[in-house]
Design an enzyme around this catalytic site. Structure first.
Site, PDB file in Angstrom:
ATOM      1  N   HIS A 202       0.822  -1.214   0.000  1.00  0.00           N
ATOM      2  CA  HIS A 202       0.000   0.000   0.000  1.00  0.00           C
ATOM      3  C   HIS A 202       0.860   1.270   0.000  1.00  0.00           C
ATOM      4  CE1 HIS A 202      -3.916  -2.105   1.564  1.00  0.00           C
ATOM      5  NE2 HIS A 202      -3.430  -2.618   0.446  1.00  0.00           N
ATOM      6  N   TYR A 256      -3.420   3.998  -2.606  1.00  0.00           N
ATOM      7  CA  TYR A 256      -3.260   4.358  -1.196  1.00  0.00           C
ATOM      8  C   TYR A 256      -2.338   5.559  -0.994  1.00  0.00           C
ATOM      9  CZ  TYR A 256      -5.801   0.145   0.017  1.00  0.00           C
ATOM     10  OH  TYR A 256      -6.795  -0.806   0.140  1.00  0.00           O
TER      11      TYR A 256
END
Length: 444
Positions: A202, A256
């Protein structure tokens, strides 16, 4: 493995399981699975039975000789397994809702794998995953652990540092989602696209993009300058990059990154959502309710397309592709979470990174990328420090380390606010954080 391949899936009652089953069905010719054990806990028993019965119908429809076993006994499932996949959520979606809602009260982003939410999901998850690895040492010492449980990077870091198993690979569907997104942008088949990934789970960057082996990064970044093309994953609301920023960065971002490069906008959106549609966890709870109603239908024998709205798109492609490549020593290139071993120069060699690897029967071999771009390096190092301190806090039950971990996370504005959030979230999640409250247990 001549006896037949056995897979144990911890968190088998997950709504993602039909994705996994579909993947095994599609790749049966090269990965002849014989036993699939779906494991869950007592509170997940009903979901396990619903998902397990759908899995059986899917396999029957495919006409394959795969036996599906449903159990609440983890050790029974792990015995002599060849692969162990983990996809569980300690505390369920109710815990995730607390992770997302509590920090917002303090003007701090609450999110499943980032900031305070990621910290507390890690604190709840890491002791459980280390319990699984201990069972594996005893019951299936040669098995591969394929972890899909978030926060996948932090969990992989903990297994590498605090367990005695080294056959572990962390996996995420974000990179394959990015590949699919690029293929869609260029209107080509996914098989023609390859991205050189490097960073953390992420927090991964696409350093180079190839179409049929020829670099097309410049063209892709030009397209990504269009706000409509910013986000590749359905469970993140993209808001478009400033063209000057994304062009100067000269790398593909993952969805993200929005939480770090657009912190204010994402916080504002989270605050607004918490007042209207609810947190992402609460939205997912509604989605899952509908999914499990679909799963109950005895006439359903395929993975329903509605599952993609859950955020698990391409999970089976990523998970089963990886498992099949290990089993067949394919030596193809896939992005996974594994020990760095010098692949990324500015990250410790023994730390977990998300990087493109050659997948062999002996596991992933990271492709050396040298160093990350200067613009990305500091943020990645900061998040790695956060992951390491968080993992240490999870293992030791050290409250001070938990405060430190949250304070050094870039989404946290001060140590005072970090401590206030920690205190409220510790209390909210007390039932799933025994390592922090052991002194309160009386011993007779």
């Amino acid at each position: 493995m001549a006896k037949g391949i056995k897979i144990a899936t911890i968190g088998g009652g997950s709504s993602y399981t039909p994705e996994l089953v579909e993947g095994f069905i599609k790749r049966y010719d090269e990965f002849p699975l014989s036993e699939l054990w779906l494991v869950d806990v007592e509170t997940g028993k009903e979901k396990l039975e619903i998902v397990g019965n759908l899995a059986k119908r899917m396999i029957k429809e495919a006409g394959l000789p795969i036996d599906v076993h449903l159990t609440l006994d983890r050790r029974e499932a792990l015995k002599d397994a060849d692969f162990v996949t983990t996809q569980f959520r300690v505390g369920g979606l109710d815990a995730r809702a607390k992770d997302e809602r509590i920090p917002v009260k303090y003007g701090v982003l609450g999110q499943e794998t980032n900031g305070a939410g990621g910290l507390f999901k890690g604190l709840r998850t890491i002791p459980v995953i280390l319990g699984i690895t201990k069972d594996m040492e005893e019951l299936c010492p040669n098995a591969w652990l394929i972890n899909f449980t978030n926060p996948a990077g932090m969990v992989t870091e903990a297994v590498l540092r605090y367990s005695n198993i080294d056959r572990v690979v962390g996996l995420c569907n974000v990179p394959i989602g990015m590949e699919m997104g690029v293929a869609k942008l260029l209107d080509v088949d996914h098989s023609r696209i390859r991205i050189d990934f490097a960073g953390l789970n992420h927090m991964v960057y696409g350093l180079e993009v190839y179409l049929d082996g020829v670099s097309v990064k410049k063209e892709v970044i030009e397209k990504l300058s269009d706000p409509e093309n910013s986000s590749f994953v359905k469970n993140i609301d993209g808001m478009g990059w400033e063209p000057e920023f994304i062009q100067a960065l000269d790398a593909l971002t993952c969805p993200y990154h929005m939480y770090y490069y657009k912190s204010k906008e994402m916080l504002d959106k989270a605050i607004e959502s918490s007042k209207t549609e609810g947190t992402r966890a609460e939205v997912v709870q509604a989605l899952e309710k509908d999914l499990f109603e679909l799963y109950k239908d005895e006439n359903l024998s395929i993975k329903p397309p509605q599952l993609e709205e859950r955020g698990g798109a391409y999970y089976s492609d990523a998970a089963v592709r990886l498992i099949t490549s290990i089993y067949n020593d394919k030596r193809d290139i896939q992005p996974v979470n594994t020990m760095n071993r010098g692949a990324i120069a500015s990250i410790p060699a023994e730390s977990a990174v998300e990087v493109s690897c050659v997948i062999t029967k002996d596991g992933p071999v990271p492709l050396a990328v040298g160093d990350l771009p200067v613009a990305a390096r500091g943020l990645v190092q900061q998040i790695k420090s956060f992951e390491r301190i968080s993992a240490e806090a999870a293992v030791t039950g050290d409250y001070n380390k938990a405060v430190l971990a949250l304070t050094i996370n870039p989404l946290t504005p001060s140590d005072k606010i970090a401590k206030e959030i920690i205190d409220e979230m510790m209390e909210a999640h007390k039932a799933h954080l025994p390592q922090f409250f052991q002194e309160e247990v009386s011993v007779n």
